[in-house]
Design an enzyme around this catalytic site. Structure first.
Site, short mmCIF file in Angstrom:
data_model
loop_
_atom_site.label_atom_id
_atom_site.label_comp_id
_atom_site.label_asym_id
_atom_site.label_seq_id
_atom_site.Cartn_x
_atom_site.Cartn_y
_atom_site.Cartn_z
N ASP A 1 -48.32 -7.01 10.09
CA ASP A 1 -46.66 -7.38 9.56
C ASP A 1 -46.95 -7.17 8.76
O ASP A 1 -47.43 -7.92 7.65
CB ASP A 1 -46.01 -8.48 10.56
CG ASP A 1 -46.30 -8.58 12.04
OD1 ASP A 1 -45.08 -7.46 12.07
OD2 ASP A 1 -47.06 -9.76 12.52
N GLN B 1 -43.29 -3.54 -0.58
CA GLN B 1 -43.97 -2.92 -1.86
C GLN B 1 -45.49 -2.88 -0.58
O GLN B 1 -45.77 -1.87 -0.18
CB GLN B 1 -44.47 -3.98 -3.11
CG GLN B 1 -45.64 -3.19 -3.69
CD GLN B 1 -45.73 -3.29 -4.66
OE1 GLN B 1 -45.25 -4.96 -5.28
NE2 GLN B 1 -46.81 -2.94 -5.64
N TYR C 1 -48.54 0.43 3.59
CA TYR C 1 -49.12 1.45 4.84
C TYR C 1 -48.28 2.55 4.70
O TYR C 1 -49.08 3.18 6.20
CB TYR C 1 -48.56 0.02 5.41
CG TYR C 1 -49.63 -1.11 5.40
CD1 TYR C 1 -50.70 -1.01 5.27
CD2 TYR C 1 -48.53 -2.60 5.26
CE1 TYR C 1 -51.30 -2.73 5.14
CE2 TYR C 1 -49.69 -3.68 4.83
CZ TYR C 1 -50.41 -3.86 5.25
OH TYR C 1 -51.84 -4.88 4.96
#
Length: 183
Positions: A136, A141, A146
């Site tokens: 999460d 950014q 990820y």
């Protein structure tokens, strides 16, 4: 501790009482507060396991947490869900938080923390089933960070990303197609 070039030698280890949590500041109040006030409690209550990256076994340059999780199969994109086990809920590992101190930015520590977390999740999945890693992200950014590493944003939940454990395995064992790679 420094290497021959004078750069600090960082190690990743479980959060302990010797670590200076109060001095940590990543610029995100929610993440700072979590490490300073809640991480120790989560560890004691077995809700999450925090890991820190440190140059001296005291200073926290960054951290992440891992815990067990389950994902509703209906939350996943169809092309991903059709390759998952056919259960309503699929076991996963939650990478709950990941942050690098402002003091230690631009040294590649975010990537080192992420790779360490993914490797621990993979190793753990050999003992306790986990079909994926879920994140999460705390902001746009973080989502971009990820995605750079192949995590897939889930369409139904804002800033939730997902990486099947098979993909994680291929990060560490390129060319392997089996579920349980030998280390």
């Amino acid at each position: 501790m420094a290497d021959e070039s004078g750069q600090p030698h960082f190690v990743i280890e479980p959060l302990g009482t010797k670590h200076d949590r109060a001095a940590f500041s990543c610029g995100n109040q929610q993440l700072d507060s979590y490490l300073q006030r809640q991480a120790g409690q989560d560890l004691k209550k077995r809700a999450a396991v925090p890991f820190v990256i440190t140059p001296d076994h005291k200073t926290i340059a960054g951290f992440y947490t891992l815990s067990q999780y389950a994902v509703d199969l209906g939350e996943l994109p169809e092309d991903v869900s059709k390759r998952m086990p056919r259960y309503p809920m699929v076991s996963a590992t939650l990478l709950g938080r990941l942050a690098v101190s402002e003091r230690f930015r631009s040294q590649g520590l975010g990537e080192r923390l992420l790779m360490d977390a993914l490797h621990r999740a993979l190793e753990s999945s050999k003992q306790i089933a986990s079909a994926a890693v879920v994140v999460d992200a705390k902001g746009d950014q973080a989502v971009a960070f990820y995605k750079k590493y192949g995590l897939i944003e889930l369409p139904k939940i804002e800033r939730r990303l997902f990486l099947p454990m098979g993909v994680v395995a291929r990060l560490f064992f390129p060319g392997m197609s089996c579920r349980h790679s030998k280390t």
